[in-house]
Design a protein around this motif. Structure first.
Motif, PDB file in Angstrom:
ATOM      1  N   SER B  90      -3.785  -6.149   9.833  1.00  0.00           N
ATOM      2  CA  SER B  90      -2.410  -6.261  10.318  1.00  0.00           C
ATOM      3  C   SER B  90      -1.566  -5.174   9.667  1.00  0.00           C
ATOM      4  CB  SER B  90      -1.846  -7.644   9.977  1.00  0.00           C
ATOM      5  OG  SER B  90      -0.583  -7.848  10.574  1.00  0.00           O
ATOM      6  N   PHE B  91      -0.311  -5.136  10.030  1.00  0.00           N
ATOM      7  CA  PHE B  91       0.670  -4.254   9.409  1.00  0.00           C
ATOM      8  C   PHE B  91       1.512  -5.138   8.494  1.00  0.00           C
ATOM      9  CE2 PHE B  91       2.497  -0.278   8.973  1.00  0.00           C
ATOM     10  CZ  PHE B  91       3.837  -0.202   9.303  1.00  0.00           C
ATOM     11  N   TYR B  92       1.499  -4.841   7.217  1.00  0.00           N
ATOM     12  CA  TYR B  92       2.234  -5.653   6.244  1.00  0.00           C
ATOM     13  C   TYR B  92       3.471  -4.881   5.799  1.00  0.00           C
ATOM     14  CZ  TYR B  92      -1.818  -8.692   6.119  1.00  0.00           C
ATOM     15  OH  TYR B  92      -2.824  -9.561   6.480  1.00  0.00           O
ATOM     16  N   ILE B  93       4.609  -5.522   5.904  1.00  0.00           N
ATOM     17  CA  ILE B  93       5.883  -4.881   5.576  1.00  0.00           C
ATOM     18  C   ILE B  93       6.605  -5.710   4.526  1.00  0.00           C
ATOM     19  CG2 ILE B  93       8.103  -4.094   6.463  1.00  0.00           C
ATOM     20  CD1 ILE B  93       6.856  -3.854   9.215  1.00  0.00           C
ATOM     21  N   CYS B  94       7.123  -5.047   3.522  1.00  0.00           N
ATOM     22  CA  CYS B  94       7.930  -5.756   2.537  1.00  0.00           C
ATOM     23  C   CYS B  94       9.394  -5.364   2.705  1.00  0.00           C
ATOM     24  CB  CYS B  94       7.463  -5.453   1.112  1.00  0.00           C
ATOM     25  SG  CYS B  94       7.942  -3.814   0.514  1.00  0.00           S
ATOM     26  N   SER B  95      10.253  -6.202   2.209  1.00  0.00           N
ATOM     27  CA  SER B  95      11.666  -5.849   2.123  1.00  0.00           C
ATOM     28  C   SER B  95      12.199  -6.330   0.787  1.00  0.00           C
ATOM     29  CB  SER B  95      12.477  -6.456   3.272  1.00  0.00           C
ATOM     30  OG  SER B  95      12.584  -7.853   3.111  1.00  0.00           O
ATOM     31  N   ALA B  96      13.248  -5.682   0.347  1.00  0.00           N
ATOM     32  CA  ALA B  96      13.878  -6.034  -0.920  1.00  0.00           C
ATOM     33  C   ALA B  96      15.353  -6.284  -0.691  1.00  0.00           C
ATOM     34  CB  ALA B  96      13.680  -4.907  -1.931  1.00  0.00           C
ATOM     35  N   SER B  97      15.852  -7.305  -1.351  1.00  0.00           N
ATOM     36  CA  SER B  97      17.233  -7.716  -1.130  1.00  0.00           C
ATOM     37  C   SER B  97      18.080  -7.355  -2.340  1.00  0.00           C
ATOM     38  CB  SER B  97      17.276  -9.229  -0.899  1.00  0.00           C
ATOM     39  OG  SER B  97      18.592  -9.684  -0.738  1.00  0.00           O
ATOM     40  N   ASP B  98      19.255  -6.771  -2.072  1.00  0.00           N
ATOM     41  CA  ASP B  98      20.138  -6.412  -3.171  1.00  0.00           C
ATOM     42  C   ASP B  98      21.136  -7.544  -3.453  1.00  0.00           C
ATOM     43  OD1 ASP B  98      22.376  -4.178  -1.271  1.00  0.00           O
ATOM     44  OD2 ASP B  98      22.012  -6.323  -1.140  1.00  0.00           O
ATOM     45  N   LEU B  99      22.110  -7.247  -4.285  1.00  0.00           N
ATOM     46  CA  LEU B  99      23.085  -8.277  -4.695  1.00  0.00           C
ATOM     47  C   LEU B  99      23.875  -8.829  -3.518  1.00  0.00           C
ATOM     48  CD1 LEU B  99      24.557  -6.758  -7.983  1.00  0.00           C
ATOM     49  CD2 LEU B  99      23.155  -8.813  -7.769  1.00  0.00           C
ATOM     50  N   TYR B 100      23.979  -8.029  -2.459  1.00  0.00           N
ATOM     51  CA  TYR B 100      24.767  -8.450  -1.310  1.00  0.00           C
ATOM     52  C   TYR B 100      23.899  -9.085  -0.228  1.00  0.00           C
ATOM     53  CZ  TYR B 100      27.977  -5.387  -3.731  1.00  0.00           C
ATOM     54  OH  TYR B 100      28.757  -4.799  -4.704  1.00  0.00           O
ATOM     55  N   ASN B 101      22.655  -9.349  -0.600  1.00  0.00           N
ATOM     56  CA  ASN B 101      21.698 -10.009   0.295  1.00  0.00           C
ATOM     57  C   ASN B 101      21.291  -9.173   1.491  1.00  0.00           C
ATOM     58  OD1 ASN B 101      21.321 -12.418  -1.155  1.00  0.00           O
ATOM     59  ND2 ASN B 101      23.270 -13.205  -0.381  1.00  0.00           N
ATOM     60  N   GLU B 102      21.604  -7.881   1.480  1.00  0.00           N
ATOM     61  CA  GLU B 102      21.103  -7.032   2.548  1.00  0.00           C
ATOM     62  C   GLU B 102      19.654  -6.687   2.250  1.00  0.00           C
ATOM     63  OE1 GLU B 102      23.516  -3.734   3.616  1.00  0.00           O
ATOM     64  OE2 GLU B 102      21.973  -2.794   4.856  1.00  0.00           O
ATOM     65  N   GLN B 103      18.809  -6.739   3.275  1.00  0.00           N
ATOM     66  CA  GLN B 103      17.390  -6.447   3.099  1.00  0.00           C
ATOM     67  C   GLN B 103      17.102  -5.002   3.498  1.00  0.00           C
ATOM     68  OE1 GLN B 103      14.389  -9.179   4.502  1.00  0.00           O
ATOM     69  NE2 GLN B 103      15.768 -10.939   4.274  1.00  0.00           N
ATOM     70  N   PHE B 104      16.359  -4.334   2.641  1.00  0.00           N
ATOM     71  CA  PHE B 104      15.923  -2.969   2.901  1.00  0.00           C
ATOM     72  C   PHE B 104      14.398  -2.992   3.031  1.00  0.00           C
ATOM     73  CE2 PHE B 104      20.019  -1.155   2.214  1.00  0.00           C
ATOM     74  CZ  PHE B 104      20.624  -2.016   1.298  1.00  0.00           C
ATOM     75  N   PHE B 105      13.905  -2.380   4.100  1.00  0.00           N
ATOM     76  CA  PHE B 105      12.495  -2.499   4.423  1.00  0.00           C
ATOM     77  C   PHE B 105      11.677  -1.312   3.938  1.00  0.00           C
ATOM     78  CE2 PHE B 105      12.160  -6.251   7.072  1.00  0.00           C
ATOM     79  CZ  PHE B 105      13.486  -6.520   7.330  1.00  0.00           C
ATOM     80  N   GLY B 106      10.463  -1.621   3.506  1.00  0.00           N
ATOM     81  CA  GLY B 106       9.517  -0.573   3.182  1.00  0.00           C
ATOM     82  C   GLY B 106       8.897  -0.019   4.449  1.00  0.00           C
ATOM     83  N   PRO B 107       8.119   1.070   4.325  1.00  0.00           N
ATOM     84  CA  PRO B 107       7.532   1.723   5.499  1.00  0.00           C
ATOM     85  C   PRO B 107       6.311   0.997   6.063  1.00  0.00           C
ATOM     86  CG  PRO B 107       6.925   2.885   3.525  1.00  0.00           C
ATOM     87  CD  PRO B 107       7.890   1.824   3.097  1.00  0.00           C
ATOM     88  N   GLY B 108       5.828  -0.019   5.344  1.00  0.00           N
ATOM     89  CA  GLY B 108       4.696  -0.778   5.861  1.00  0.00           C
ATOM     90  C   GLY B 108       3.357  -0.281   5.357  1.00  0.00           C
ATOM     91  N   THR B 109       2.373  -1.171   5.379  1.00  0.00           N
ATOM     92  CA  THR B 109       0.988  -0.854   5.003  1.00  0.00           C
ATOM     93  C   THR B 109       0.072  -1.350   6.104  1.00  0.00           C
ATOM     94  OG1 THR B 109       1.427  -1.040   2.627  1.00  0.00           O
ATOM     95  CG2 THR B 109      -0.864  -1.298   3.347  1.00  0.00           C
ATOM     96  N   ARG B 110      -0.716  -0.433   6.641  1.00  0.00           N
ATOM     97  CA  ARG B 110      -1.662  -0.804   7.692  1.00  0.00           C
ATOM     98  C   ARG B 110      -2.983  -1.196   7.036  1.00  0.00           C
ATOM     99  NH1 ARG B 110      -1.050  -2.283  12.519  1.00  0.00           N
ATOM    100  NH2 ARG B 110       0.339  -0.535  12.958  1.00  0.00           N
ATOM    101  N   LEU B 111      -3.372  -2.449   7.161  1.00  0.00           N
ATOM    102  CA  LEU B 111      -4.635  -2.943   6.589  1.00  0.00           C
ATOM    103  C   LEU B 111      -5.651  -3.134   7.707  1.00  0.00           C
ATOM    104  CD1 LEU B 111      -6.486  -4.175   4.409  1.00  0.00           C
ATOM    105  CD2 LEU B 111      -5.365  -6.381   4.830  1.00  0.00           C
ATOM    106  N   THR B 112      -6.802  -2.518   7.540  1.00  0.00           N
ATOM    107  CA  THR B 112      -7.916  -2.697   8.462  1.00  0.00           C
ATOM    108  C   THR B 112      -9.106  -3.221   7.684  1.00  0.00           C
ATOM    109  OG1 THR B 112      -7.164  -0.873   9.863  1.00  0.00           O
ATOM    110  CG2 THR B 112      -9.442  -1.596  10.140  1.00  0.00           C
ATOM    111  N   VAL B 113      -9.595  -4.379   8.081  1.00  0.00           N
ATOM    112  CA  VAL B 113     -10.744  -4.982   7.408  1.00  0.00           C
ATOM    113  C   VAL B 113     -11.952  -4.873   8.328  1.00  0.00           C
ATOM    114  CG1 VAL B 113     -11.642  -7.013   6.254  1.00  0.00           C
ATOM    115  CG2 VAL B 113      -9.172  -6.595   6.269  1.00  0.00           C
ATOM    116  N   LEU B 114     -12.991  -4.221   7.819  1.00  0.00           N
ATOM    117  CA  LEU B 114     -14.179  -3.988   8.662  1.00  0.00           C
ATOM    118  C   LEU B 114     -15.177  -5.136   8.559  1.00  0.00           C
ATOM    119  CD1 LEU B 114     -14.701  -0.227   7.814  1.00  0.00           C
ATOM    120  CD2 LEU B 114     -13.479  -1.227   9.765  1.00  0.00           C
TER     121      LEU B 114
END
Lengths: 114, 114
Positions: B90-114
């Protein structure tokens, strides 16, 4: 509980013509609403957000959205599409009942034809 | 704006192995980080919410023993997919929240399991 419905899974426009991506929301509270854009295999970028201030919200790259409480809508528009606007767009609402978690719509893929 | 990074950006692994994905807030302290999963042609689904120094809160249906989340500092959260199987691809994406609760997203990680 808060939720959003994106009415179109795909939208196709010609370069230079207007863009309209539709979003309806359901919320027990005065909602905070967002539009994010995701280019292929990339993370999400915030286009704009509504947080109970002005109902017409201007975002980046010429996009804007209007919050219409009577219609429970938050449609995203742009006067003139550019090839670089081709991406997937997500309408998002904050679920204030559950720790301010973001609730994503299903997404609308925008295709821009030359 | 705030920047969130993810490492690696893509990973291929054999079935049965474990994979660790890092999420870092580069220029702000994030008390809360979120992990999302996005299957092809689908929207983002929240997997878990993590607060620095405490155990993560998992969404219904997400196996906490399979998806280990550690939020050891205000700038780093890790997601470890243990004993990965092809259905975890899948594509796994994280986000981080600052003091104002706004979420900033990472660029994502593409995981492929063979």
């Amino acid at each position: 509980a808060q939720s959003v419905t994106q009415l179109d899974s795909h939208v196709s426009v010609s370069e230079g013509t207007p863009v309209l991506l539709r979003c309806n929301y359901s919320s027990s509270y005065s909602p905070s609403l967002f539009w994010y854009v995701q280019h292929p295999n990339k993370g999400l970028q915030l286009l704009l957000k509504y947080t109970s201030a002005a109902t017409l919200v201007k975002g980046i790259n010429g996009f804007e959205a209007e919050f219409k409480k009577s219609e429970t809508s938050f449609h995203l528009t742009k006067p003139s599409a550019h090839m670089s606007d081709a991406a997937e767009y997500f309408c998002v609402v904050i679920n204030m009942e559950y720790g301010n978690k973001l609730v994503f719509g299903a997404g609308t893929i925008l295709r821009v034809k030359s | 704006g705030a920047v969130v990074s993810q490492h690696p950006s893509w990973v291929i692994c054999k079935s049965g192995t474990s994979v660790k994905i890092e999420c870092r807030s580069l220029d702000f302290q994030a008390t809360t980080m979120f992990w999302y999963r996005q299957f092809p042609k689908q929207s983002l689904m929240l997997m878990a919410t993590s607060n620095e120094g405490s155990k993560a809160t998992y969404e219904q249906g997400v196996e906490k023993d399979k998806f280990l989340i550690n939020h050891a500092s205000l700038t780093l959260s890790t997601l470890t997919v243990t004993s990965a199987h092809p259905e975890d691809s899948s594509f796994y994406i994280c986000s981080a929240s600052d003091l104002y609760n706004e979420q900033f997203f990472g660029p994502g990680t593409r995981l492929t399991v063979l």
